[in-house]
Design a protein around this motif. Structure first.
Motif, PDB file in Angstrom:
ATOM      1  N   SER A 249      40.672  35.776  34.205  1.00  0.00           N
ATOM      2  CA  SER A 249      41.875  35.848  35.022  1.00  0.00           C
ATOM      3  C   SER A 249      42.256  34.493  35.600  1.00  0.00           C
ATOM      4  O   SER A 249      43.346  34.326  36.110  1.00  0.00           O
ATOM      5  CB  SER A 249      41.686  36.847  36.160  1.00  0.00           C
ATOM      6  OG  SER A 249      40.807  36.324  37.140  1.00  0.00           O
TER       7      SER A 249
ATOM      8  N   LEU B 114      52.530  37.108  37.388  1.00  0.00           N
ATOM      9  CA  LEU B 114      51.629  37.882  36.530  1.00  0.00           C
ATOM     10  C   LEU B 114      51.369  37.151  35.212  1.00  0.00           C
ATOM     11  O   LEU B 114      50.239  37.154  34.708  1.00  0.00           O
ATOM     12  CB  LEU B 114      52.219  39.266  36.271  1.00  0.00           C
ATOM     13  CG  LEU B 114      52.249  40.221  37.459  1.00  0.00           C
ATOM     14  CD1 LEU B 114      53.022  41.488  37.105  1.00  0.00           C
ATOM     15  CD2 LEU B 114      50.835  40.574  37.922  1.00  0.00           C
TER      16      LEU B 114
ATOM     17  N   SER C  58      49.056  34.280  35.824  1.00  0.00           N
ATOM     18  CA  SER C  58      47.694  34.720  36.139  1.00  0.00           C
ATOM     19  C   SER C  58      46.921  35.195  34.919  1.00  0.00           C
ATOM     20  O   SER C  58      45.723  35.465  35.021  1.00  0.00           O
ATOM     21  CB  SER C  58      47.751  35.867  37.163  1.00  0.00           C
ATOM     22  OG  SER C  58      48.364  35.447  38.363  1.00  0.00           O
ATOM     23  N   SER C  59      47.593  35.331  33.791  1.00  0.00           N
ATOM     24  CA  SER C  59      46.925  35.842  32.592  1.00  0.00           C
ATOM     25  C   SER C  59      46.594  34.708  31.631  1.00  0.00           C
ATOM     26  O   SER C  59      47.430  33.843  31.370  1.00  0.00           O
ATOM     27  CB  SER C  59      47.836  36.846  31.869  1.00  0.00           C
ATOM     28  OG  SER C  59      47.285  37.197  30.609  1.00  0.00           O
TER      29      SER C  59
ATOM     30  N   MET D  70      51.148  44.701  31.785  1.00  0.00           N
ATOM     31  CA  MET D  70      49.701  44.524  31.825  1.00  0.00           C
ATOM     32  C   MET D  70      49.050  45.064  30.555  1.00  0.00           C
ATOM     33  O   MET D  70      48.099  44.464  30.017  1.00  0.00           O
ATOM     34  CB  MET D  70      49.118  45.214  33.055  1.00  0.00           C
ATOM     35  CG  MET D  70      49.701  44.743  34.377  1.00  0.00           C
ATOM     36  SD  MET D  70      49.698  42.938  34.612  1.00  0.00           S
ATOM     37  CE  MET D  70      47.941  42.613  34.724  1.00  0.00           C
TER      38      MET D  70
ATOM     39  N   TRP E 242      48.059  45.236  38.067  1.00  0.00           N
ATOM     40  CA  TRP E 242      49.125  44.287  38.413  1.00  0.00           C
ATOM     41  C   TRP E 242      49.180  44.054  39.923  1.00  0.00           C
ATOM     42  O   TRP E 242      49.476  42.927  40.386  1.00  0.00           O
ATOM     43  CB  TRP E 242      50.467  44.684  37.821  1.00  0.00           C
ATOM     44  CG  TRP E 242      51.214  45.884  38.341  1.00  0.00           C
ATOM     45  CD1 TRP E 242      51.333  47.100  37.745  1.00  0.00           C
ATOM     46  CD2 TRP E 242      52.022  45.966  39.533  1.00  0.00           C
ATOM     47  NE1 TRP E 242      52.132  47.941  38.484  1.00  0.00           N
ATOM     48  CE2 TRP E 242      52.584  47.267  39.589  1.00  0.00           C
ATOM     49  CE3 TRP E 242      52.318  45.078  40.560  1.00  0.00           C
ATOM     50  CZ2 TRP E 242      53.423  47.692  40.621  1.00  0.00           C
ATOM     51  CZ3 TRP E 242      53.160  45.488  41.605  1.00  0.00           C
ATOM     52  CH2 TRP E 242      53.692  46.783  41.631  1.00  0.00           C
TER      53      TRP E 242
ATOM     54  N   LYS F 181      46.587  44.128  41.900  1.00  0.00           N
ATOM     55  CA  LYS F 181      45.442  43.259  42.184  1.00  0.00           C
ATOM     56  C   LYS F 181      45.763  41.808  41.819  1.00  0.00           C
ATOM     57  O   LYS F 181      45.456  40.885  42.572  1.00  0.00           O
ATOM     58  CB  LYS F 181      44.230  43.755  41.395  1.00  0.00           C
ATOM     59  CG  LYS F 181      42.938  42.974  41.598  1.00  0.00           C
ATOM     60  CD  LYS F 181      41.790  43.655  40.871  1.00  0.00           C
ATOM     61  CE  LYS F 181      40.462  42.963  41.129  1.00  0.00           C
ATOM     62  NZ  LYS F 181      40.359  41.672  40.421  1.00  0.00           N
ATOM     63  N   ARG F 182      46.399  41.622  40.676  1.00  0.00           N
ATOM     64  CA  ARG F 182      46.743  40.257  40.237  1.00  0.00           C
ATOM     65  C   ARG F 182      47.707  39.584  41.216  1.00  0.00           C
ATOM     66  O   ARG F 182      47.548  38.417  41.560  1.00  0.00           O
ATOM     67  CB  ARG F 182      47.365  40.297  38.853  1.00  0.00           C
ATOM     68  CG  ARG F 182      46.391  40.575  37.738  1.00  0.00           C
ATOM     69  CD  ARG F 182      45.520  39.345  37.445  1.00  0.00           C
ATOM     70  NE  ARG F 182      44.575  39.668  36.393  1.00  0.00           N
ATOM     71  CZ  ARG F 182      43.372  40.177  36.575  1.00  0.00           C
ATOM     72  NH1 ARG F 182      42.943  40.419  37.816  1.00  0.00           N
ATOM     73  NH2 ARG F 182      42.588  40.461  35.574  1.00  0.00           N
TER      74      ARG F 182
ATOM     75  N   GLU G 205      45.914  38.502  44.326  1.00  0.00           N
ATOM     76  CA  GLU G 205      45.016  37.349  44.151  1.00  0.00           C
ATOM     77  C   GLU G 205      45.753  36.067  43.761  1.00  0.00           C
ATOM     78  O   GLU G 205      45.151  34.991  43.751  1.00  0.00           O
ATOM     79  CB  GLU G 205      43.998  37.664  43.053  1.00  0.00           C
ATOM     80  CG  GLU G 205      43.053  38.803  43.385  1.00  0.00           C
ATOM     81  CD  GLU G 205      42.194  39.210  42.194  1.00  0.00           C
ATOM     82  OE1 GLU G 205      41.171  39.894  42.405  1.00  0.00           O
ATOM     83  OE2 GLU G 205      42.543  38.847  41.035  1.00  0.00           O
ATOM     84  N   TYR G 206      47.038  36.165  43.451  1.00  0.00           N
ATOM     85  CA  TYR G 206      47.777  35.027  42.887  1.00  0.00           C
ATOM     86  C   TYR G 206      47.794  33.823  43.827  1.00  0.00           C
ATOM     87  O   TYR G 206      47.997  33.953  45.039  1.00  0.00           O
ATOM     88  CB  TYR G 206      49.213  35.457  42.572  1.00  0.00           C
ATOM     89  CG  TYR G 206      50.114  34.296  42.249  1.00  0.00           C
ATOM     90  CD1 TYR G 206      50.121  33.729  40.976  1.00  0.00           C
ATOM     91  CD2 TYR G 206      50.929  33.738  43.223  1.00  0.00           C
ATOM     92  CE1 TYR G 206      50.925  32.639  40.688  1.00  0.00           C
ATOM     93  CE2 TYR G 206      51.742  32.659  42.943  1.00  0.00           C
ATOM     94  CZ  TYR G 206      51.735  32.108  41.675  1.00  0.00           C
ATOM     95  OH  TYR G 206      52.526  31.027  41.399  1.00  0.00           O
TER      96      TYR G 206
END
Length: 524
Positions: free
Chosen positions: A32, A166, A169-170, A407, A488, A490-491, A494-495
């Motif tokens: 991640s 998103l 973050s991937s 996602m 999504w 959670k991402r 955390e971003y």
């Protein structure tokens, strides 16, 4: 165009340390983090492209496209400068209708690069477009967004920014994309400024600019120059625009003036027909392919008349429709196999290719969505596409951008990273020594070869549930869409935005403020 070293608009970023804990969850955390683990700026394919037609049939399609170009022609509307470029190049111009001698356009596009670099503000994220390279970017252009909590609604600037976060973050995307969804809460004539800024502020990957008017294209290029510097931007591709033909056989002035704006600045253009078989083109695959070749070839050639050597991507979007209802259909087999032929034709022109993507007509992130999306994504990777727009989030026939589908599609893109690597064959991979250690009738769980490879041997899905039924049931019996909903959120929680030079940020904000103050709001 040269590929010089880009000025780095980011500050030094400390490597993320591995958090406490091990095993599967630790590996997922590593994946991640965009700057760590096995993330690559783009894929270099390890498998060959797939050719479905032989030379005789390819020549027949090219001959049909030549006849369309020479006998029927293409309209170039509301752009007198484009007509003058064609007239000087030797085409036959009658009003807005332009006809081309056979072979003329192929000769013109020889000056376009077969492969080029689009620079990102973080040089580690530069993408190479063309050749054996594959670049994944999110879906593009949906007016609506959708999630399991709030359902379908018009997209906002917050949604737009969320999807950029998103994607950033991937590790499975390589490009920030463009109009991931329409931010309908911002005036039509000003939202392009906020969208370009969001790509720069919330991602450090390459991105697409605006194409909806020539002045918006010019603003996009100007903002890229603020990020990269005028001199560097003049010699290198730092932004691209995605332009659509008005099929059948019309290039309208909004598109041609915009794409000439990008080409004049030495920036990239992605030129794409959108052919719904039975509506904007023939119902037969061969006819739609010939039409697509004619339309795209004319657009690619126009960029070269504007600026020789400007980077251009040969694009294609074949689709079908329900002939009983007239509704568009996406992710169907005929356009998928048609993409294979488009790939062959693009390679014969020696041009980078954008083709196919993760298409579906499903209204939910369900089995239909994943079946149709997987069919069209496999077509994209097998046909040799270099730049794959619509890699994630596409739902509802592109009318909706789905958080959960985004996602799920990101997970598929991760699987395709491994798929495109192919099969490595060397002494270690052949594992002959492991057979000697294990012997007949035993297992490989604890042998030295397995222990050396167990963390990296297989792609590890972030969303699939591989636990026994009883454990899955005890944990809530969540389906894939529900798991994607949790992920999504959670991402986004955390971003962390990638660092951006304060001077560049101030320059962009000042430019946006001046441009917005110069014109009144327009909402349509």
């Amino acid at each position: 165009m040269t590929d010089a070293a880009a000025p780095d608009p980011t500050e030094a970023r400390p490597a993320r340390g591995r958090k406490p804990g091990g095993g599967r969850e630790a590996r997922r955390r590593d994946r991640s983090a965009p700057q760590t683990g096995g993330r690559v700026p783009y894929i270099v394919r390890g498998i060959p492209t797939y050719d479905v037609l032989g030379e005789e049939n390819l020549l027949r399609i090219e001959a049909a496209a030549d006849r369309i170009l020479a006998e029927t022609g293409i309209d170039f509307r509301d752009d007198p400068e484009a007509l003058e470029l064609w007239r000087r190049a030797g085409a036959e111009v009658q009003g807005v209708r332009v006809r081309f001698p056979p072979g003329m356009l192929r000769e013109i596009v020889k000056t376009a690069p077969a492969e080029f670099t689009q620079h990102a503000r973080n040089p580690a994220n530069n993408v190479r477009i063309g050749g054996r390279n594959v670049v994944f970017a999110p879906a593009y252009g949906s007016p609506f967004v959708m999630d399991l909590d709030r359902g379908r609604r018009f997209g906002t600037l917050q949604d737009f920014e969320n999807f950029i976060k998103l994607a950033q973050s991937s590790p499975w995307f390589h490009h920030s994309g463009g109009t991931i969804c329409e931010p309908t809460d911002v005036p039509v004539n000003k939202r392009h400024l906020d969208m370009v800024y969001a790509h720069v502020r919330y991602s450090d990957r390459a991105f697409l600019g605006s194409v909806t008017a020539a002045e918006r294209a010019a603003d996009s290029v100007a903002m890229a120059r603020i990020v990269f510097g005028t001199d560097f931007a003049d010699q290198n591709c730092v932004i691209m625009g995605n332009f659509n033909v008005n099929s059948p056989l019309v290039w309208d002035g909004t598109m041609t003036r915009g794409m000439r704006e990008y080409a004049r600045a030495g920036q990239g253009t992605v030129l794409v027909p959108f052919i719904l078989g039975g509506a904007m083109g023939p119902v037969t695959s061969a006819g739609a392919i010939a039409q697509s070749l004619a339309e795209t070839l004319a657009g690619c050639a126009l960029t070269q008349l504007e600026r020789t050597g400007a980077p251009v991507v040969f694009g294609n979007f074949l689709s079908s429709m329900s002939l009983r209802s007239g509704s568009p259909t996406f992710g169907t087999p005929e356009p998928a196999i048609g993409s294979m032929v488009i790939g062959q034709l693009a390679r014969r022109l020696n041009l980078p290719l954008r083709c196919s993507g993760n298409f579906t007509t499903s209204k939910l992130p369900d089995a239909q969505a994943m079946m149709e999306g997987t069919m069209s994504m496999l077509a994209a990777v097998h046909c040799g596409a270099n730049y794959i727009l619509h890699s994630a989030g596409f739902l509802d026939g592109l009318l909706s951008m789905s958080y959960e589908k985004f996602m799920l599609d990101a997970d598929l893109c991760g699987a395709l990273h491994s798929y495109l690597k192919g099969v490595q064959v060397d002494d270690d991979q052949l594992a002959v020594d492991a057979f000697a250690e294990v012997g007949p009738g035993s297992h490989f769980f604890g042998c030295a070869h397995t222990m050396a490879h167990y963390e990296t041997a297989f792609w590890d899905s972030e969303l699939s549930d591989n636990e026994p039924f009883e454990k899955w049931e005890a944990n809530g019996a969540a389906d894939a869409a529900t798991r994607a909903n949790r992920l999504w959120k959670k991402r986004l929680g955390e971003y962390e935005p990638p660092p951006l030079d304060a001077g560049i940020d101030d320059g962009l904000r000042d430019f946006i403020a001046r441009r917005k103050a110069a014109v009144p709001d327009m909402w349509y």
